[in-house]
Design an enzyme around this catalytic site. Structure first.
Site, mmCIF file in Angstrom:
data_model
loop_
_atom_site.group_PDB
_atom_site.id
_atom_site.type_symbol
_atom_site.label_atom_id
_atom_site.label_comp_id
_atom_site.label_asym_id
_atom_site.label_seq_id
_atom_site.Cartn_x
_atom_site.Cartn_y
_atom_site.Cartn_z
ATOM 1 N N ASP A 60 0.919 -1.289 -0.005
ATOM 2 C CA ASP A 60 0.067 0.074 0.041
ATOM 3 C C ASP A 60 0.798 1.220 -0.020
ATOM 4 O O ASP A 60 0.429 2.261 0.375
ATOM 5 C CB ASP A 60 -1.019 0.180 1.146
ATOM 6 C CG ASP A 60 -2.374 -0.664 0.928
ATOM 7 O OD1 ASP A 60 -2.609 -0.979 -0.112
ATOM 8 O OD2 ASP A 60 -3.088 -0.336 1.941
ATOM 9 N N ASP B 142 -7.616 -7.004 13.679
ATOM 10 C CA ASP B 142 -7.114 -8.461 14.124
ATOM 11 C C ASP B 142 -7.881 -8.840 15.352
ATOM 12 O O ASP B 142 -8.550 -10.113 15.239
ATOM 13 C CB ASP B 142 -5.517 -8.356 14.493
ATOM 14 C CG ASP B 142 -5.396 -7.262 15.385
ATOM 15 O OD1 ASP B 142 -6.357 -6.619 15.679
ATOM 16 O OD2 ASP B 142 -3.995 -6.935 15.370
#
Length: 522
Positions: free
Chosen positions: A125, A278
């Site tokens: 990214d 997460d």
């Protein structure tokens, strides 16, 4: 003399007002605050003692995950060949990781697994074109060696890491994969990582996640990294082990873990609604009935943030995210019918409320605000068990995880109290869903090359030194503690000033930015 009279009169008026409001207003409020803080302290104390007992039993009974679950090494099959091995996807999300991209890609490509049964996926990214070119070139270099590596980019950064991982799962070649291992850009797994984790997933169809422990390559870099090591060692050695041993649930650490792709998909995949994607995934998967295994003997090397700015940004995300997720999921957890009531109580009370909310708030509010305030209001006292015994036991239990740093325990207490202010602020931002609730700043890594450069070249002072390194809230709390300490020296009887002065110094040091490694413009 007239000026002196005015000053005296002003001081007298202020003192009169203080005396008028102290007994009817300040004393009851402070007593109530002490009572609430003592309740929270007891909750945290009971949680820590409970986890200590569980860990003692785990060690005593030698309850290794290989004994609690079926685990057999993967074996070759002459007739079927490599098709007996599951297809594994290895994801490496990264963002402008100039210093560490070679280490992470090299470690992933060095994983020992049949070459036709593994795919390395680099999710870049980066916004710096030079870094993107370097990462792509590194991927091409490994591809030329026969490694099945894919370099993937997207035209936006929507969802940050969660968005990148989600986009990575959409590629056609992922459909042939059974499991996905995830490593952040500064993580370097050993070659045998998959051989030690995949068998848990292959032989136990109810296991959705296998999590490894973190090993810090730069823990000795400075005093701040030693403090971080103490806190994170406790998290892995105690919190993760207890969750795995008793409830088969714990928070995924976002890296150094392997997911069963079907479990990931059943849970709803990656979501970017909080900064702890997460933990979000782990809670949702757990509510679907999936079990998690923590393998503490398997360690993956990584880097701790060594600049105070990077550490502050990381701690804001790690404190704000869980609180915000708690707000979003508490009702869903209560209504869930797939898991037991005991497990729901564990997730809501122990995992979220005590560890992610109360632990931060009571550390700052009690030890840095309320306890010092009792010096100024002698009518309010704190029992010795609440002011000394409980925090001492909690501290000792925490330090057991890193015996080599036991002599640094006092520094750890002072540093954790300083950081508790930022964590408390972030926790309230998460609970109230305000301000910087969705702020995502990638934790800066220095890498070996950057450290060598910093060691050989003296950093230039930043023109924005005041704005970059001066932290007014820390300085303000330090000033408050110093005033309380001075008052205790003159009027007090309990010798709190010893703690108040040392804690004030710690806040001043942090407030002026003299914490961690200093790198120019960091």
């Amino acid at each position: 003399m007239e000026g002196a009279g005015v000053l005296t009169g002003g001081g007298y008026d202020a003192l009169t007002v203080w005396e008028q409001i102290r007994v009817p207003l300040i004393v009851p409020l402070l007593r109530m605050s002490v009572f609430i803080c003592l309740i929270m302290s007891v909750m945290l104390f009971v949680e820590r003692v409970y986890m200590a007992i569980v860990i003692a039993l785990v060690k005593l009974l030698r309850m290794k995950p290989e004994k609690r679950y079926k685990w057999e090494p993967m074996k070759d099959d002459i007739e079927l060949g490599n098709s007996t091995y599951p297809m594994v996807l290895v994801q490496i999300p990264m963002y402008n990781e100039r210093e560490v991209y070679q280490l992470s890609i090299g470690a992933a490509c060095g994983l020992s697994w049949p070459s036709d049964r593994i795919i390395i996926q680099v999710l870049d990214d980066s916004t710096d074109q030079t870094i993107k070119d370097l990462v792509e070139l590194e991927c091409q270099r490994w591809a030329s060696k026969g490694i099945n590596i894919k370099y993937e980019i997207r035209d936006n950064r929507n969802g940050y890491k969660a968005g990148a991982l989600k986009e990575g799962m959409k590629h056609s070649y992922v459909k042939q994969c059974d499991f996905v291992a995830i490593f952040d850009a500064d993580f370097q797994p050993e070659p045998d990582f998959l051989w030690r984790t995949i068998p848990f997933l292959v032989h136990n169809p109810d296991i959705g996640l296998v999590q490894a422990r973190w090993k810090f390559v730069n823990s000795d870099e400075c005093l701040m990294t030693r403090m971080q090591e103490m806190s994170l060692d406790y998290h892995f050695i105690v919190e993760q082990e207890v969750g795995s041993s008793t409830y088969a649930f714990f928070g995924f650490n976002g890296t150094a873990g392997v997911w069963r792709i079907s479990a990931l998909n059943e849970a709803g995949g990656w979501k970017d609604r909080t900064t702890v994607e997460d933990m979000d995934l782990a809670v949702r998967a757990s509510l679907k009935g999936w079990k998690f295994v923590y393998v503490g003997s398997l360690k993956v090397k990584n880097e701790l943030p060594s600049t105070f700015k990077a550490y502050r940004n990381q701690q804001h995300r790690w404190s704000c995210g869980p609180a915000n997720l708690f707000r979003k999921m508490v009702v869903e957890i209560v209504r869930n019918k797939k898991v037991t009531t005991w497990k729901k109580v564990h997730v809501i009370y122990s995992f979220f409320l005590v560890r992610k909310v109360i632990a931060h708030i009571v550390t700052f509010v009690f030890y840095c605000v309320v306890l010092p305030a009792t010096v100024l209001v002698p009518e309010v006292t704190v029992p010795k068990w609440g002011a000394v015994y409980i925090p001492s036991v909690i501290t000792i239990l925490n330090a057991v995880g890193t015996p080599r740093s036991f002599h640094l325990m006092v520094f750890w207490i002072l540093f954790e109290n300083v950081m508790s202010m930022l964590r408390t602020k972030a926790t309230f931002i998460g609970l109230l869903e305000a301000g910087r609730v969705n702020e995502w700043i990638v934790t800066e890594k220095l890498g070996d090359a950057m450290k060598a450069k910093a060691a050989t070249k003296m950093p230039k002072k930043s023109k924005l030194w005041v704005g970059e390194r001066l932290h007014l809230l820390e300085l303000g709390v330090g000033g408050y503690l110093f005033v309380c300490g001075c008052y205790d020296v003159v009027f007090g009887k309990n010798h709190y000033f010893i703690y108040l002065f040392t804690q004030a110094i710690a806040f001043f040091i942090a407030g002026f930015g003299y914490v961690g490694t200093f790198v120019a413009n960091s």
